[in-house]
Write a protein that holds these residues in place. Sequence first.
Motif, PDB file in Angstrom:
ATOM      1  N   GLN A  72      -5.152   2.190   2.659  1.00  0.00           N
ATOM      2  CA  GLN A  72      -6.326   2.997   2.338  1.00  0.00           C
ATOM      3  C   GLN A  72      -5.900   4.332   1.741  1.00  0.00           C
ATOM      4  OE1 GLN A  72      -9.401   2.199   2.465  1.00  0.00           O
ATOM      5  NE2 GLN A  72     -10.625   4.066   2.582  1.00  0.00           N
ATOM      6  N   ASN A 107      -4.931   4.331  -1.804  1.00  0.00           N
ATOM      7  CA  ASN A 107      -6.032   3.934  -2.693  1.00  0.00           C
ATOM      8  C   ASN A 107      -5.935   2.475  -3.132  1.00  0.00           C
ATOM      9  OD1 ASN A 107      -7.263   6.516  -2.686  1.00  0.00           O
ATOM     10  ND2 ASN A 107      -5.824   7.227  -4.253  1.00  0.00           N
ATOM     11  N   PRO A 138      -7.871   0.011  -2.325  1.00  0.00           N
ATOM     12  CA  PRO A 138      -9.154  -0.539  -2.781  1.00  0.00           C
ATOM     13  C   PRO A 138      -9.423  -0.278  -4.261  1.00  0.00           C
ATOM     14  CG  PRO A 138      -9.438   0.442  -0.615  1.00  0.00           C
ATOM     15  CD  PRO A 138      -8.054   0.794  -1.071  1.00  0.00           C
ATOM     16  N   MET A 147      -8.566  -5.293   6.064  1.00  0.00           N
ATOM     17  CA  MET A 147      -8.725  -3.843   6.224  1.00  0.00           C
ATOM     18  C   MET A 147     -10.092  -3.493   6.810  1.00  0.00           C
ATOM     19  SD  MET A 147      -6.998  -2.647   2.599  1.00  0.00           S
ATOM     20  CE  MET A 147      -7.382  -0.895   2.844  1.00  0.00           C
ATOM     21  N   ILE A 188     -12.098   2.242   8.080  1.00  0.00           N
ATOM     22  CA  ILE A 188     -11.848   1.687   6.755  1.00  0.00           C
ATOM     23  C   ILE A 188     -13.069   0.912   6.273  1.00  0.00           C
ATOM     24  CG2 ILE A 188     -10.372   0.152   5.395  1.00  0.00           C
ATOM     25  CD1 ILE A 188      -8.125   0.742   7.343  1.00  0.00           C
ATOM     26  N   SER A 230     -15.541   3.288   4.904  1.00  0.00           N
ATOM     27  CA  SER A 230     -15.124   3.791   3.593  1.00  0.00           C
ATOM     28  C   SER A 230     -15.386   2.760   2.499  1.00  0.00           C
ATOM     29  CB  SER A 230     -13.638   4.158   3.632  1.00  0.00           C
ATOM     30  OG  SER A 230     -13.185   4.557   2.354  1.00  0.00           O
ATOM     31  N   ILE A 231     -15.017   1.502   2.775  1.00  0.00           N
ATOM     32  CA  ILE A 231     -15.252   0.434   1.802  1.00  0.00           C
ATOM     33  C   ILE A 231     -16.749   0.246   1.552  1.00  0.00           C
ATOM     34  CG2 ILE A 231     -15.088  -2.068   1.464  1.00  0.00           C
ATOM     35  CD1 ILE A 231     -12.410  -1.981   2.934  1.00  0.00           C
TER      36      ILE A 231
END
Length: 469
Positions: free
Chosen positions: A84, A87, A89, A115, A121, A124-125
């Motif tokens: 994560q 970066n 993703p 993740m 996480i 965030s995703i």
Amino acid sequence: MDRNPSPPCSDAEEEEGDAVGNTVYSKHWLFSVLTRLIEVIAPAEPDPAASPEGARTELDEEMENDICKVWDMSMDEDVALFLQEFNAPDIFMGVFAKSKCPRLTEICVGILGNMACFQDICMSISKDENLGQVLLQRLCDSDSPTLLETSRLLLTCLSQPEVANVWVERIRENPSVYDCVCFIMSSSTNVELLVKVGEVVDKLFDLDEELMLNWIKSGTCRSVGPSVDDSPEELPDFKIVPCMLEAAKQVRSDNPEGLDVYMHILQLLTTVDEGIQAIVQAPDGGKETWSLLYDLVCQELCQPDDPPIIVQEQKTVLASILSVLSAMFASQTEQEYTRMRKSKLCFIFLIRILQYMEGCGKRAVDNSKESEQEETGRTDVNEEDFHLKILKDICCELLSNMLQELTKENTLEGLHQGHLNEQTCSCAFQNLLPLYFASVESFLEVLREADQTLADNLEKRFPSLKVHT
């Protein structure tokens, strides 16, 4: 080559501080793999192994081996956090946008799925709108392994209360999700994929009734389906119920858990009037749904040669199936398929379930006495009792509705075939009284015309009935 080979370790003596978190995995090695991944999707020079369009369609063995190691490593929270921070993703977004290699896309979605198992996480995703939209587009992919990993990722996110609503709203605003899910359910023969997609739909409907209503009413295609050349491809005019039935037929023999999932989705549909109508107002009048469920209860579930304990093992799928049959019976009693089969269904299968539950109840009492001092044991028994009570309530409701519809001709046929006798009627009365007194009384009136002796014997066994005669 193994799908997920053992990941490499960091040599702490050679490179102090190279380990990822508290793991033995190497930061330097992870950096190198992610860097090579960037080069794969954005090569500095044309690759002779690339397709005419200039994008690689296959991974070389070394790269596939290494990225699979990352996939395996990403199940560790420290590694997931490291990815994560690096970066990853965003790098995967580039893969989804540029890669023509299905295997690479599958692995990258799979890494994101691992993740997302970690709350921070996942948040965030989920909050990344661009990534969210791109991931939903993966449901239109033509590659089954990629579809499987995408479904797993979506289910993981929908199972996180903090972000579930984000995904529900996103899916509600994307009509293509409905079309692609229906396409998968109606056409795929990949049982593992069908089960996972079913779990996603089950979770969505459980979370949001509005979305379920929207999908029930949907049917006109407006979206882009799976295509090999990225050109729009019109999908059929999907209806949710036929698609679910097709998926259920595929999973019924190979995956009992998957069948449970699809039966629960059907049960959820019956919690709203629109869902019941979608089932019984299908082009065939609901006959396909009734036939599938009837076949399951007559041929596969809770059979005469099964031990009574089978009711506990199958309690959830039985409850779902009987709920749907009950809803269909109550709304479509004039349908020929319900009239012709209700006597046999009523007094063979439903009575068998009630008899088996009585056996399970006695065993549960014995077990609870033996483990009276064990708190966990008492909790398990109570939970079993709760689920069995739900099944019994559903079973009795359907049995009550069917009793009221039995005619003298139905009753005579049941007596002649042995479905109706003092034992089965007593079991029915024992479970239905006093809550469904009116149904029992109605049936008893019909029974008197067919077999006065049996009716008299039942009145003697259940004095409350004679009082009201």
